[in-house]
Design an enzyme around this catalytic site. Structure first.
Site, PDB file in Angstrom:
ATOM      1  N   CYS A   1      21.264  -3.409 -13.280  1.00  0.00           N
ATOM      2  CA  CYS A   1      20.795  -2.324 -14.154  1.00  0.00           C
ATOM      3  C   CYS A   1      19.481  -1.738 -13.629  1.00  0.00           C
ATOM      4  CB  CYS A   1      20.524  -2.832 -15.575  1.00  0.00           C
ATOM      5  SG  CYS A   1      21.744  -3.959 -16.233  1.00  0.00           S
ATOM      6  N   ASP A   2      18.562  -2.587 -13.224  1.00  0.00           N
ATOM      7  CA  ASP A   2      17.179  -2.135 -13.036  1.00  0.00           C
ATOM      8  C   ASP A   2      16.673  -2.124 -11.595  1.00  0.00           C
ATOM      9  OD1 ASP A   2      17.014  -1.793 -15.770  1.00  0.00           O
ATOM     10  OD2 ASP A   2      16.322  -3.829 -16.140  1.00  0.00           O
TER      11      ASP A   2
ATOM     12  N   CYS B   1      18.283  -8.114 -15.381  1.00  0.00           N
ATOM     13  CA  CYS B   1      19.530  -7.499 -14.909  1.00  0.00           C
ATOM     14  C   CYS B   1      19.264  -6.626 -13.686  1.00  0.00           C
ATOM     15  CB  CYS B   1      20.161  -6.686 -16.036  1.00  0.00           C
ATOM     16  SG  CYS B   1      21.693  -5.864 -15.558  1.00  0.00           S
TER      17      CYS B   1
END
Ligand code: NAP
Length: 326
Positions: free
Chosen positions: A148-149, A145
């Site tokens: 997200c990261d 992701c």
């Protein structure tokens, strides 16, 4: 403002108002809303409860946590919030369902449960590469992701695996942070849409290694590099890198619903507008069975969107149950 509201439990032998299958952000948010709507609620959360955030370390994009929060801690908060309003949560795997008549029947942990309605929120699993070296480094440099990261990879070198739209999107998100992005694709052509491919191929930060696959991810506590095999020459080369983004697809958790409810060609639960209930956006092909989160969502796959879908399914469920009384 606080309240001491607790949702009712069903009378002995009576069905639950709703049974929620799944305990990720969608299922637990649905549980917070159904209990606060005074519906007796059973959440069958699975032996591996909590969904994909349980595999994540720091979550920095969930609203309300400006300093970030660990995935596990966030899911514990979701769970205790649902329990606080009276959701009964059992960490059992659902083995089978019977939606052929109401009340619906759900079997889990060798017990049979009955619900006037069901909310399916079983999520989707990332398809990982399946390498032995991969499992221990998920959340330690391996991610699925980028939204997200990616910020954890500021000025770092990363690879993205895959040749579909997800891989293109991951690579584009990463260009905002990483210093160097290399897409590793097993063939000599992407399957992604033309427009996405063009964007990627025109971006000077992104390189592509064609006809190649990762055969090993190196590192003990965090990703240090990858071994890449050219599948035309069989040559293996090592590449030092800091992160691996796996974007080779997702698999919805719908095995137990095969033949019980309509699924699309990729196995996601189909949402259907029922002419009798045109205002309900989260109905499945069966009246009284609602759906929330990644188990129907091919596209966004974010904790916050899953939570939103959970809220929507709970409100639809409440409205539908209410209308049965009139
Ligand atoms: P996908 O289209 O199925 O692509 C998966 C990619 O991973 C393919 O290139 C495939 O290679 C590769 N792959 C599969 N297994 C592999 C393995 N074991 N090792 C190495 N590579 C492997 O999946 P997706 O990209 O997640 O997209 C899913 C759906 O969502 C698609 O319909 C897509 O269009 C849609 N989507 C749309 C958007 C958007 O419109 N913005 C964004 C994301 C996703 P091959 O090509 O060789 O099979």
């Amino acid at each position: 403002m606080t309240d001491n509201f607790i949702a009712p439990k069903p009378k002995t032998g009576a069905p639950y108002d709703t049974i929620i299958i799944g305990s990720g952000p969608a299922g637990l948010t649905a549980g917070i809303y159904t209990t606060r709507g005074a519906l007796s609620t059973l959440i069958l959360g699975g032996t591996k409860w909590g969904g994909q955030l349980m595999l994540t370390t720091e979550v920095e994009n969930y609203p309300g946590f400006p300093e970030g929060i660990q995935g596990l801690e966030l899911m514990e908060k979701f769970r205790s919030q649902a329990a606080r309003f009276g959701a009964e949560i059992k960490l059992e795997d659902v083995e089978s369902v019977d939606f052929s008549q109401r009340p619906f029947k759900v079997n889990a942990g060798n017990m049979g449960y009955e619900g006037k309605s069901v909310i399916i929120a079983t999520g989707a699993d990332t398809i990982w590469l399946g390498l032995e070296s991969e499992q221990k480094l998920i959340g330690r440099g391996i991610s699925s992701c980028a939204p997200c990261d990616a910020p954890f990879f500021r000025e770092k070198r990363v690879v993205v695996v895959g040749g579909g739209d997800s891989a293109m999107e991951e690579a584009m998100v990463l260009t905002k942070y990483a210093s160097e992005i290399t897409i590793i694709h097993r063939r000599d052509a992407f399957r992604a849409s033309d427009i996405m491919q063009k964007k990627v191929l025109a971006n000077p930060k992104i390189k592509v290694i064609w006809n190649s696959e990762i055969v090993e991810i190196m590192g003990e506590m965090r990703v240090m590099g990858v071994k890449i095999k050219n599948n035309q020459t069989n040559e293996v080369a090592e590449m030092p890198i800091d992160g691996v983004f796996v974007a080779i697809g997702h698999s919805p958790m719908t095995n137990i619903f095969q033949g019980k409810i309509e699924l699309d060609e990729k196995g996601y639960v189909k949402k259907m507008i029922n002419a009798k209930w045109p205002m309900l956006n989260s109905l499945s092909s069966i009246e009284g069975v609602f759906v929330a989160g990644d188990v129907h969502d091919h596209h966004y796959k974010q904790a916050v969107t899953a939570a939103g879908f959970g809220c929507q399914a709970a409100m639809d469920c409440e409205r539908w149950l209410e209308s049965l009384k009139t």
